[in-house]
Design a protein around this motif. Sequence first.
Motif, PDB file in Angstrom:
ATOM      1  N   GLU A 148     -14.923   3.306   8.256  1.00 25.57           N
ATOM      2  CA  GLU A 148     -14.261   3.552   6.976  1.00 25.57           C
ATOM      3  C   GLU A 148     -13.729   4.974   6.870  1.00 25.57           C
ATOM      4  OE1 GLU A 148     -13.645   1.658   4.264  1.00 25.57           O
ATOM      5  OE2 GLU A 148     -14.486  -0.187   5.053  1.00 25.57           O
ATOM      6  N   ASP A 149     -14.247   5.882   7.707  1.00 25.74           N
ATOM      7  CA  ASP A 149     -13.842   7.281   7.636  1.00 25.74           C
ATOM      8  C   ASP A 149     -12.514   7.554   8.331  1.00 25.74           C
ATOM      9  OD1 ASP A 149     -15.199   6.638  10.078  1.00 25.74           O
ATOM     10  OD2 ASP A 149     -15.276   8.782  10.538  1.00 25.74           O
ATOM     11  N   HIS A 150     -12.000   6.587   9.079  1.00 20.87           N
ATOM     12  CA  HIS A 150     -10.762   6.838   9.811  1.00 20.87           C
ATOM     13  C   HIS A 150      -9.570   6.752   8.868  1.00 20.87           C
ATOM     14  CE1 HIS A 150      -7.493   6.449  12.730  1.00 20.87           C
ATOM     15  NE2 HIS A 150      -8.321   7.060  13.562  1.00 20.87           N
ATOM     16  N   PRO A 151      -8.607   7.689   8.966  1.00 20.10           N
ATOM     17  CA  PRO A 151      -7.505   7.717   7.991  1.00 20.10           C
ATOM     18  C   PRO A 151      -6.594   6.506   8.029  1.00 20.10           C
ATOM     19  CG  PRO A 151      -7.107   9.258   9.798  1.00 20.10           C
ATOM     20  CD  PRO A 151      -8.529   8.801   9.924  1.00 20.10           C
ATOM     21  N   ARG A 152      -6.557   5.788   9.142  1.00 18.85           N
ATOM     22  CA  ARG A 152      -5.684   4.617   9.255  1.00 18.85           C
ATOM     23  C   ARG A 152      -6.502   3.324   9.325  1.00 18.85           C
ATOM     24  NH1 ARG A 152      -0.442   5.029  11.420  1.00 18.85           N
ATOM     25  NH2 ARG A 152      -0.978   3.591  13.107  1.00 18.85           N
ATOM     26  N   ASN A 153      -7.700   3.397   8.791  1.00 20.35           N
ATOM     27  CA  ASN A 153      -8.609   2.253   8.825  1.00 20.35           C
ATOM     28  C   ASN A 153      -8.007   1.001   8.204  1.00 20.35           C
ATOM     29  OD1 ASN A 153     -10.605   0.954   6.569  1.00 20.35           O
ATOM     30  ND2 ASN A 153     -11.602   0.992   8.575  1.00 20.35           N
ATOM     31  N   ARG A 154      -7.292   1.155   7.073  1.00 20.75           N
ATOM     32  CA  ARG A 154      -6.759  -0.013   6.379  1.00 20.75           C
ATOM     33  C   ARG A 154      -5.669  -0.713   7.192  1.00 20.75           C
ATOM     34  NH1 ARG A 154     -10.607   1.527   3.908  1.00 20.75           N
ATOM     35  NH2 ARG A 154     -11.068   1.132   1.707  1.00 20.75           N
ATOM     36  N   ILE A 155      -4.994   0.006   8.046  1.00 21.73           N
ATOM     37  CA  ILE A 155      -4.006  -0.621   8.923  1.00 21.73           C
ATOM     38  C   ILE A 155      -4.707  -1.574   9.890  1.00 21.73           C
ATOM     39  CG2 ILE A 155      -2.304  -0.199  10.755  1.00 21.73           C
ATOM     40  CD1 ILE A 155      -1.643   2.448   9.321  1.00 21.73           C
ATOM     41  N   ASP A 156      -5.789  -1.097  10.497  1.00 22.29           N
ATOM     42  CA  ASP A 156      -6.558  -1.956  11.404  1.00 22.29           C
ATOM     43  C   ASP A 156      -7.104  -3.176  10.680  1.00 22.29           C
ATOM     44  OD1 ASP A 156      -6.210  -0.460  13.711  1.00 22.29           O
ATOM     45  OD2 ASP A 156      -7.954   0.806  13.326  1.00 22.29           O
ATOM     46  N   LEU A 157      -7.608  -2.980   9.459  1.00 24.89           N
ATOM     47  CA  LEU A 157      -8.183  -4.106   8.720  1.00 24.89           C
ATOM     48  C   LEU A 157      -7.126  -5.162   8.402  1.00 24.89           C
ATOM     49  CD1 LEU A 157     -10.681  -2.476   6.191  1.00 24.89           C
ATOM     50  CD2 LEU A 157     -11.135  -3.486   8.430  1.00 24.89           C
ATOM     51  N   ASN A 158      -5.905  -4.739   8.108  1.00 21.03           N
ATOM     52  CA  ASN A 158      -4.843  -5.710   7.850  1.00 21.03           C
ATOM     53  C   ASN A 158      -4.528  -6.510   9.103  1.00 21.03           C
ATOM     54  OD1 ASN A 158      -3.121  -5.631   5.073  1.00 21.03           O
ATOM     55  ND2 ASN A 158      -4.185  -3.683   5.388  1.00 21.03           N
ATOM     56  N   PHE A 159      -4.452  -5.865  10.239  1.00 24.18           N
ATOM     57  CA  PHE A 159      -4.205  -6.592  11.495  1.00 24.18           C
ATOM     58  C   PHE A 159      -5.345  -7.565  11.776  1.00 24.18           C
ATOM     59  CE2 PHE A 159      -0.956  -3.431  12.561  1.00 24.18           C
ATOM     60  CZ  PHE A 159      -0.038  -4.202  13.261  1.00 24.18           C
ATOM     61  N   LEU A 160      -6.573  -7.124  11.552  1.00 20.19           N
ATOM     62  CA  LEU A 160      -7.716  -7.969  11.871  1.00 20.19           C
ATOM     63  C   LEU A 160      -7.835  -9.145  10.902  1.00 20.19           C
ATOM     64  CD1 LEU A 160     -10.029  -8.356  13.799  1.00 20.19           C
ATOM     65  CD2 LEU A 160     -11.380  -6.706  12.477  1.00 20.19           C
TER      66      LEU A 160
ATOM     67  N   ALA B  83       0.821  -1.200   0.000  1.00 18.51           N
ATOM     68  CA  ALA B  83       0.000   0.000   0.000  1.00 18.51           C
ATOM     69  C   ALA B  83       0.859   1.256   0.000  1.00 18.51           C
ATOM     70  CB  ALA B  83      -0.905   0.005   1.234  1.00 18.51           C
ATOM     71  N   ASP B  84       0.377   2.261  -0.723  1.00 19.37           N
ATOM     72  CA  ASP B  84       0.922   3.601  -0.588  1.00 19.37           C
ATOM     73  C   ASP B  84       0.696   4.011   0.870  1.00 19.37           C
ATOM     74  OD1 ASP B  84       1.181   6.407  -0.485  1.00 19.37           O
ATOM     75  OD2 ASP B  84       0.556   6.615  -2.575  1.00 19.37           O
ATOM     76  N   PRO B  85       1.700   4.567   1.550  1.00 20.62           N
ATOM     77  CA  PRO B  85       1.488   5.002   2.934  1.00 20.62           C
ATOM     78  C   PRO B  85       0.327   5.983   3.097  1.00 20.62           C
ATOM     79  CG  PRO B  85       3.814   4.949   2.440  1.00 20.62           C
ATOM     80  CD  PRO B  85       3.104   4.693   1.146  1.00 20.62           C
ATOM     81  N   ALA B  86      -0.057   6.676   2.021  1.00 23.14           N
ATOM     82  CA  ALA B  86      -1.222   7.562   2.101  1.00 23.14           C
ATOM     83  C   ALA B  86      -2.516   6.771   2.268  1.00 23.14           C
ATOM     84  CB  ALA B  86      -1.302   8.432   0.852  1.00 23.14           C
ATOM     85  N   LEU B  87      -2.457   5.465   2.011  1.00 23.20           N
ATOM     86  CA  LEU B  87      -3.612   4.576   2.089  1.00 23.20           C
ATOM     87  C   LEU B  87      -4.692   5.069   1.133  1.00 23.20           C
ATOM     88  CD1 LEU B  87      -3.465   3.880   5.930  1.00 23.20           C
ATOM     89  CD2 LEU B  87      -2.602   2.452   4.073  1.00 23.20           C
ATOM     90  N   ASP B  88      -5.910   5.285   1.613  1.00 21.19           N
ATOM     91  CA  ASP B  88      -6.984   5.660   0.684  1.00 21.19           C
ATOM     92  C   ASP B  88      -7.223   7.164   0.637  1.00 21.19           C
ATOM     93  OD1 ASP B  88      -7.933   5.761   3.261  1.00 21.19           O
ATOM     94  OD2 ASP B  88      -9.873   4.833   2.815  1.00 21.19           O
ATOM     95  N   ASP B  89      -6.272   7.950   1.131  1.00 23.40           N
ATOM     96  CA  ASP B  89      -6.384   9.410   1.121  1.00 23.40           C
ATOM     97  C   ASP B  89      -5.840   9.935  -0.209  1.00 23.40           C
ATOM     98  OD1 ASP B  89      -6.279  12.163   1.567  1.00 23.40           O
ATOM     99  OD2 ASP B  89      -5.775  11.917   3.693  1.00 23.40           O
TER     100      ASP B  89
ATOM    101  N   ILE C  97     -10.139  -4.634   2.447  1.00 22.94           N
ATOM    102  CA  ILE C  97      -8.767  -4.142   2.323  1.00 22.94           C
ATOM    103  C   ILE C  97      -8.449  -3.758   0.888  1.00 22.94           C
ATOM    104  CG2 ILE C  97      -6.332  -4.845   2.434  1.00 22.94           C
ATOM    105  CD1 ILE C  97      -7.139  -6.547   4.905  1.00 22.94           C
ATOM    106  N   GLY C  98      -8.912  -4.535  -0.057  1.00 18.77           N
ATOM    107  CA  GLY C  98      -8.627  -4.248  -1.454  1.00 18.77           C
ATOM    108  C   GLY C  98      -7.133  -4.289  -1.724  1.00 18.77           C
ATOM    109  N   GLU C  99      -6.612  -3.217  -2.302  1.00 15.85           N
ATOM    110  CA  GLU C  99      -5.194  -3.146  -2.657  1.00 15.85           C
ATOM    111  C   GLU C  99      -4.327  -2.568  -1.534  1.00 15.85           C
ATOM    112  OE1 GLU C  99      -4.996  -0.856  -6.185  1.00 15.85           O
ATOM    113  OE2 GLU C  99      -5.969  -2.364  -7.446  1.00 15.85           O
TER     114      GLU C  99
END
Length: 324
Positions: free
Chosen positions: A261-273, A16-22, A293-295
Amino acid sequence: MPPLLGRSRRRTGQLADPALDDVELAEVRTQLAQGRWGRVSSLLTATADDWDRRGHRLVVLAEGAGSVAWAEDWLLAEPESADAAALLACASVLRSLRGKDGKGRAGTAAKADQDAAREACRAAARMAPSDPTPWLGLLILARSRGTEDEVSRLFDEVRSRHPEHHHAHHLMAARLAERHPEAGQDPLHEVYDFAAWAAEQAPADSPLAVLPVVAHAERYRVLATAGSEPADPASSGHWTGRRARQVMKAAFDWWLEWEREDHPRNRIDLNFLAHAKFCEGRPAEAAALFHRIGEHITPAPWAYPDRDPYQAFMAARGAALGSV
């Protein structure tokens, strides 16, 4: 030390780009790399006191090789800009962490970079006393360079300004997990107490509900690195004990109810989960998370303890989706 944002030594182009989905952050970062900080100023002004988003954006912007120089130019042009000062603080911290450790001139230069980073953070904190981000910068530096007392003090500084600070809690969990590796599978280890306390203190919709899962993964990283757990997390009993199952269920139930889904670091949590549910042997639940998680594949925790995170993610994703 686990990655702060989404970098890895291996196959970073497929992570993932560190920007994630931003998307806006990614666009502004490109402009900053070209020396145009006007839109950076607008982005941070619009971010206002959304502290988790501000911290995420500033740290991502600070990762660029030229970010220190551009932040210095911005601050020279606008000496009263707290945003420019905060960017310089974060960029100085990350530059110091990229520097060489060692003896002689390299060691002296590294210490000078760290001292400069600390002073930049303190200067930014003086300009914006309510902003936790300069203190986050100091915590990022102390995470790998500081004493236990310093880490705890800086975490308290961040938390006093934003009690739910997501990045700070992840840093603290990673640091605490590294204490007493010789204790092995101790269900009373302090990292578990810390994560449970943070989750209980947070509001019901806070993504800190996932922190106990993060703590569990960080402790696995430490134990596997020490050789007391298998290098393949899916074959480790770390994820299948009674306490672990309770933690995974509580976090997954939170996600089903709130799905922030609105949290900027949401994808980090989803990867851990997703990692946790896969290692627990719950492929159907993991599959639902992989879809979300997608990409956005983050190195942590897929790289734990020393794996190719992209390959580990894709193997787990393929197995989970193939089972449903």
